[in-house]
Design an enzyme around this catalytic site. Structure first.
Site, PDB file in Angstrom:
ATOM      1  N   SER A 139       0.864  -1.178   0.000  1.00 20.35           N
ATOM      2  CA  SER A 139       0.000   0.000   0.000  1.00 20.35           C
ATOM      3  C   SER A 139       0.904   1.233   0.000  1.00 20.35           C
ATOM      4  O   SER A 139       1.855   1.296  -0.762  1.00 20.35           O
ATOM      5  CB  SER A 139      -0.934  -0.033   1.205  1.00 20.35           C
ATOM      6  OG  SER A 139      -1.796   1.086   1.208  1.00 20.35           O
ATOM      7  N   TYR A 153      -4.894   8.227  -5.862  1.00 17.71           N
ATOM      8  CA  TYR A 153      -3.872   7.392  -5.228  1.00 17.71           C
ATOM      9  C   TYR A 153      -4.272   7.035  -3.794  1.00 17.71           C
ATOM     10  O   TYR A 153      -4.210   5.865  -3.396  1.00 17.71           O
ATOM     11  CB  TYR A 153      -2.535   8.134  -5.238  1.00 17.71           C
ATOM     12  CG  TYR A 153      -1.363   7.284  -4.813  1.00 17.71           C
ATOM     13  CD1 TYR A 153      -0.896   6.248  -5.620  1.00 17.71           C
ATOM     14  CD2 TYR A 153      -0.712   7.522  -3.604  1.00 17.71           C
ATOM     15  CE1 TYR A 153       0.182   5.473  -5.241  1.00 17.71           C
ATOM     16  CE2 TYR A 153       0.380   6.762  -3.218  1.00 17.71           C
ATOM     17  CZ  TYR A 153       0.824   5.735  -4.039  1.00 17.71           C
ATOM     18  OH  TYR A 153       1.893   4.964  -3.652  1.00 17.71           O
ATOM     19  N   LYS A 157      -5.056   3.198  -2.601  1.00 17.62           N
ATOM     20  CA  LYS A 157      -4.179   2.590  -1.603  1.00 17.62           C
ATOM     21  C   LYS A 157      -4.902   2.369  -0.275  1.00 17.62           C
ATOM     22  O   LYS A 157      -4.631   1.387   0.438  1.00 17.62           O
ATOM     23  CB  LYS A 157      -2.933   3.460  -1.400  1.00 17.62           C
ATOM     24  CG  LYS A 157      -1.991   3.474  -2.601  1.00 17.62           C
ATOM     25  CD  LYS A 157      -1.405   2.093  -2.870  1.00 17.62           C
ATOM     26  CE  LYS A 157      -0.309   2.121  -3.913  1.00 17.62           C
ATOM     27  NZ  LYS A 157       0.332   0.803  -4.132  1.00 17.62           N
TER      28      LYS A 157
END
Length: 280
Positions: A139, A153, A157
């Protein structure tokens, strides 16, 4: 032991692959670009004591479930069942949400989240059947706090945390260990590209944590896999966010919001719009 590394052509994935190969393991590198894969394979084979029979490569877009399944099947046909999966394939394209094309947002979600799920799906049934296997999802520290310009993003993640926890609950009874790690900024080719695109507003938070070397991050991840750790954190500040986020984030985000407004105000005063573009 057979280790499959997605995103293995550079950065953290390549550094992890080098560590496992140096231990005498068979390593399969999966990534999109054939040329980079070949270069990565050559780098690994140049290390002392590593045989050409230990390392294989496969060009694949993990965002495609069919491609991921086919590539893993081929790799297992050559090197045997996957014992450890390192899901390191990822992409980041920082940009304010309203300026980000939908295709750019979707690509980050497809590779970072769906690409990880596709790689896991390709090895999971075999691991369950054998009642043995380890999965590590890469991650990011960006999963722990929202960052200006990183909507896609952070979303992709952060989603991996829920995926890893839920899958771990399902997998534990079958002897399959599922882990996740949250690396900080890491000195990789992707980081160097990202930093040229990073908004000034994001630097307020992200520049407070200095980037780590890919080798240091890789060593901590591999050690976490060895020890069967469910979560791997990096550094004091990110560990505090992980464990005490509900207490830390409200004042931190208030402070960040004040700093951000000042930057936006300066841009407006100088005639610059978001992303430094002139406004007419």
């Amino acid at each position: 032991m057979h280790v499959i590394v997605t995103g293995g052509s550079s950065g953290i994935g390549l550094a992890i692959a080098k560590l496992y190969a140096s231990r005498g393991n068979r390593v399969s590198l999966l990534a999109r670009h054939q040329g980079r894969l070949e270069q990565a394979q050559a780098e690994i084979l140049s290390l002392p004591g590593i045989k050409s029979s230990q390392v294989q490569i496969a060009s694949v877009d993990v965002a495609s479930a069919a491609q991921a399944a086919s590539s893993v099947e081929s790799c297992e046909g050559s090197f045997g069942p996957c014992d450890i999966l390192i899901a390191a394939a990822g992409i980041v394209e920082p940009c304010a949400f309203d300026a980000m094309p939908a295709t750019v947002f979707d690509e980050q979600v497809s590779i970072n989240l769906l690409g990880t799920a596709n790689a896991v799906r390709a090895v999971y049934k075999g691991m369950k059947d054998r009642r043995d296997g380890r999965i590590m999802m890469i991650s990011s520290g960006a999963a722990l706090i929202g960052i200006f310009g990183y909507t896609a993003y952070c979303a992709s993640k952060s989603a991996l945390s829920g995926f890893a926890e839920a899958l771990s609950a399902e997998a534990a009874a079958f002897g399959v260990r599922v882990s996740i790690c949250f690396p900080p900024d890491t000195l990789t080719p992707q980081y160097r590209r990202e930093i040229s695109m990073r908004p000034a507003e994001a630097e307020i938070l992200m520049d407070s944590v200095k980037p780590w070397s890919a080798e240091t991050v890789a060593a901590r991840i591999v050690r976490g896999v060895d020890r069967g750790k469910a979560k791997v954190h990096f550094g004091w500040s990110l560990a505090m966010l992980a464990y005490f986020g509900p207490l830390i984030k409200p004042p931190l985000m208030w402070w960040f919001s004040r700093k951000t407004r000042k930057i936006i105000g300066k841009k407006a005063g100088s005639g610059l719009g978001e992303g430094g573009r002139l406004r007419f």
